[in-house]
Design a protein around this motif. Sequence first.
Motif, mmCIF file in Angstrom:
data_model
loop_
_atom_site.group_PDB
_atom_site.id
_atom_site.type_symbol
_atom_site.label_atom_id
_atom_site.label_comp_id
_atom_site.label_asym_id
_atom_site.label_seq_id
_atom_site.Cartn_x
_atom_site.Cartn_y
_atom_site.Cartn_z
ATOM 1 N N LEU A 175 6.439 3.999 -10.033
ATOM 2 C CA LEU A 175 6.599 4.387 -8.630
ATOM 3 C C LEU A 175 8.047 4.673 -8.260
ATOM 4 C CD1 LEU A 175 4.171 1.913 -6.838
ATOM 5 C CD2 LEU A 175 3.867 4.350 -7.174
ATOM 6 N N GLY A 176 8.976 4.243 -9.051
ATOM 7 C CA GLY A 176 10.372 4.516 -8.750
ATOM 8 C C GLY A 176 11.020 3.402 -7.971
ATOM 9 N N ARG A 177 12.256 3.648 -7.597
ATOM 10 C CA ARG A 177 13.063 2.630 -6.937
ATOM 11 C C ARG A 177 12.580 2.291 -5.537
ATOM 12 N NH1 ARG A 177 19.106 4.617 -7.413
ATOM 13 N NH2 ARG A 177 19.149 3.435 -5.496
ATOM 14 N N ARG A 178 12.091 3.249 -4.816
ATOM 15 C CA ARG A 178 11.776 3.025 -3.404
ATOM 16 C C ARG A 178 10.292 3.070 -3.088
ATOM 17 N NH1 ARG A 178 16.842 1.379 -2.648
ATOM 18 N NH2 ARG A 178 18.363 3.040 -2.746
ATOM 19 N N ARG A 179 9.539 3.898 -3.792
ATOM 20 C CA ARG A 179 8.138 4.102 -3.418
ATOM 21 C C ARG A 179 7.313 2.831 -3.522
ATOM 22 N NH1 ARG A 179 6.432 8.870 -6.895
ATOM 23 N NH2 ARG A 179 4.576 7.607 -6.861
ATOM 24 N N GLY A 180 7.610 1.972 -4.480
ATOM 25 C CA GLY A 180 6.891 0.704 -4.581
ATOM 26 C C GLY A 180 7.097 -0.154 -3.341
ATOM 27 N N TRP A 181 8.338 -0.191 -2.870
ATOM 28 C CA TRP A 181 8.626 -0.934 -1.638
ATOM 29 C C TRP A 181 7.959 -0.285 -0.434
ATOM 30 C CZ3 TRP A 181 10.316 -5.657 -1.124
ATOM 31 C CH2 TRP A 181 11.041 -6.231 -2.168
ATOM 32 N N MET A 182 7.938 1.046 -0.430
ATOM 33 C CA MET A 182 7.281 1.743 0.682
ATOM 34 C C MET A 182 5.798 1.400 0.722
ATOM 35 S SD MET A 182 9.322 5.396 0.430
ATOM 36 C CE MET A 182 8.106 6.341 1.275
ATOM 37 N N THR A 219 5.327 -2.235 1.986
ATOM 38 C CA THR A 219 5.507 -2.401 3.432
ATOM 39 C C THR A 219 4.399 -1.712 4.225
ATOM 40 O OG1 THR A 219 7.020 -0.507 3.513
ATOM 41 C CG2 THR A 219 8.009 -2.697 3.268
ATOM 42 N N GLN A 220 3.930 -0.564 3.740
ATOM 43 C CA GLN A 220 2.828 0.115 4.432
ATOM 44 C C GLN A 220 1.550 -0.721 4.364
ATOM 45 O OE1 GLN A 220 3.028 3.783 2.226
ATOM 46 N NE2 GLN A 220 4.169 4.827 3.838
ATOM 47 N N CYS A 221 1.249 -1.232 3.181
ATOM 48 C CA CYS A 221 0.035 -2.059 3.044
ATOM 49 C C CYS A 221 0.162 -3.361 3.830
ATOM 50 C CB CYS A 221 -0.249 -2.337 1.573
ATOM 51 S SG CYS A 221 -0.767 -0.860 0.665
ATOM 52 N N GLY A 222 1.359 -3.944 3.854
ATOM 53 C CA GLY A 222 1.575 -5.153 4.652
ATOM 54 C C GLY A 222 1.382 -4.905 6.141
ATOM 55 N N THR A 223 1.870 -3.767 6.615
ATOM 56 C CA THR A 223 1.690 -3.419 8.027
ATOM 57 C C THR A 223 0.216 -3.209 8.341
ATOM 58 O OG1 THR A 223 3.866 -2.357 8.028
ATOM 59 C CG2 THR A 223 2.389 -1.822 9.847
ATOM 60 N N ILE A 224 -0.486 -2.503 7.466
ATOM 61 C CA ILE A 224 -1.919 -2.274 7.677
ATOM 62 C C ILE A 224 -2.673 -3.595 7.713
ATOM 63 C CG2 ILE A 224 -4.007 -1.336 6.593
ATOM 64 C CD1 ILE A 224 -2.256 1.026 5.658
ATOM 65 N N VAL A 236 -2.954 7.376 5.831
ATOM 66 C CA VAL A 236 -2.407 8.698 5.524
ATOM 67 C C VAL A 236 -1.029 8.543 4.872
ATOM 68 C CG1 VAL A 236 -1.574 10.865 6.523
ATOM 69 C CG2 VAL A 236 -3.707 9.844 7.337
ATOM 70 N N GLY A 237 -0.213 7.665 5.420
ATOM 71 C CA GLY A 237 1.111 7.412 4.847
ATOM 72 C C GLY A 237 1.043 6.777 3.475
ATOM 73 N N VAL A 238 0.086 5.871 3.290
ATOM 74 C CA VAL A 238 -0.076 5.222 1.991
ATOM 75 C C VAL A 238 -0.458 6.254 0.936
ATOM 76 C CG1 VAL A 238 -1.477 3.571 0.691
ATOM 77 C CG2 VAL A 238 -0.648 2.970 2.952
ATOM 78 N N ILE A 239 -1.384 7.124 1.272
ATOM 79 C CA ILE A 239 -1.817 8.163 0.333
ATOM 80 C C ILE A 239 -0.663 9.117 0.026
ATOM 81 C CG2 ILE A 239 -3.351 10.158 0.052
ATOM 82 C CD1 ILE A 239 -5.422 8.518 1.726
ATOM 83 N N GLY A 240 0.060 9.490 1.055
ATOM 84 C CA GLY A 240 1.219 10.366 0.849
ATOM 85 C C GLY A 240 2.271 9.738 -0.048
ATOM 86 N N THR A 241 2.543 8.463 0.151
ATOM 87 C CA THR A 241 3.519 7.757 -0.679
ATOM 88 C C THR A 241 3.027 7.638 -2.114
ATOM 89 O OG1 THR A 241 4.333 6.494 1.220
ATOM 90 C CG2 THR A 241 4.802 5.608 -0.965
ATOM 91 N N ALA A 242 1.770 7.282 -2.283
ATOM 92 C CA ALA A 242 1.220 7.084 -3.625
ATOM 93 C C ALA A 242 1.130 8.389 -4.403
ATOM 94 C CB ALA A 242 -0.155 6.430 -3.529
ATOM 95 N N GLU A 243 0.848 9.468 -3.730
ATOM 96 C CA GLU A 243 0.649 10.756 -4.411
ATOM 97 C C GLU A 243 1.920 11.575 -4.563
ATOM 98 O OE1 GLU A 243 -2.198 11.869 -5.869
ATOM 99 O OE2 GLU A 243 -3.004 9.889 -5.399
ATOM 100 N N SER A 244 2.987 11.193 -3.877
ATOM 101 C CA SER A 244 4.205 12.002 -3.952
ATOM 102 C C SER A 244 4.847 11.868 -5.325
ATOM 103 C CB SER A 244 5.199 11.589 -2.861
ATOM 104 O OG SER A 244 5.709 10.306 -3.120
#
Length: 170
Positions: free
Chosen positions: A1-8, A11-16, A109-117
């Motif tokens: 996932l890279g340096r940032r996407r894993g954290w993204m 945090t997105q899943c935690g917020t959800i 939508v944001g989770v999917i976008g982050t995971a697929e980017s």
Amino acid sequence: LGRRRGWMLLTQCGTIAAVLLMSVQNPLLHPYLLALTGLVVAFFSATQDVVVDAHRTDVLAESERGLGSAFYASGYRIALLVSGALGFVMADYLGWQLTYQCMAGIMLVGVIGTAESSVELLDMDHSDCTRLLQRGPLHTFPGGPVWSRECGPSTANTPSMLRLSTTQRG
């Protein structure tokens, strides 16, 4: 996932998860639990903002960062309108519980976008930064600048008071 996407994603899943938890709570019976869950939402949201800013800095060239910030701010404002105005309208028809669950669903939508980017990081050589950080700023401070031009911001336009780490001591 890279340096940032894993954290993204974290945090997105935690917020959800926290928003879904809020949807099943009764504020009349447990107002402090709802307030605590609201703090959890705020923590994950604030952390996500920091991570997204760092990711944007990693993937955009310096000349593109202004436009990237504008797009981010526009998306943020749209999200505020959706969660605010649309949330109130939905709550009037569906109730708060289902509204919060729908808002959590919209966040997918944001989770999917982050995971697929598959964004490539800028091609930068961080070897000078790595060496500098391994030596440690306290070892470098008396002998010269802590930051090199490759690692950090240029200090050419920085007031001398803020350039403390780049001044010679002696």
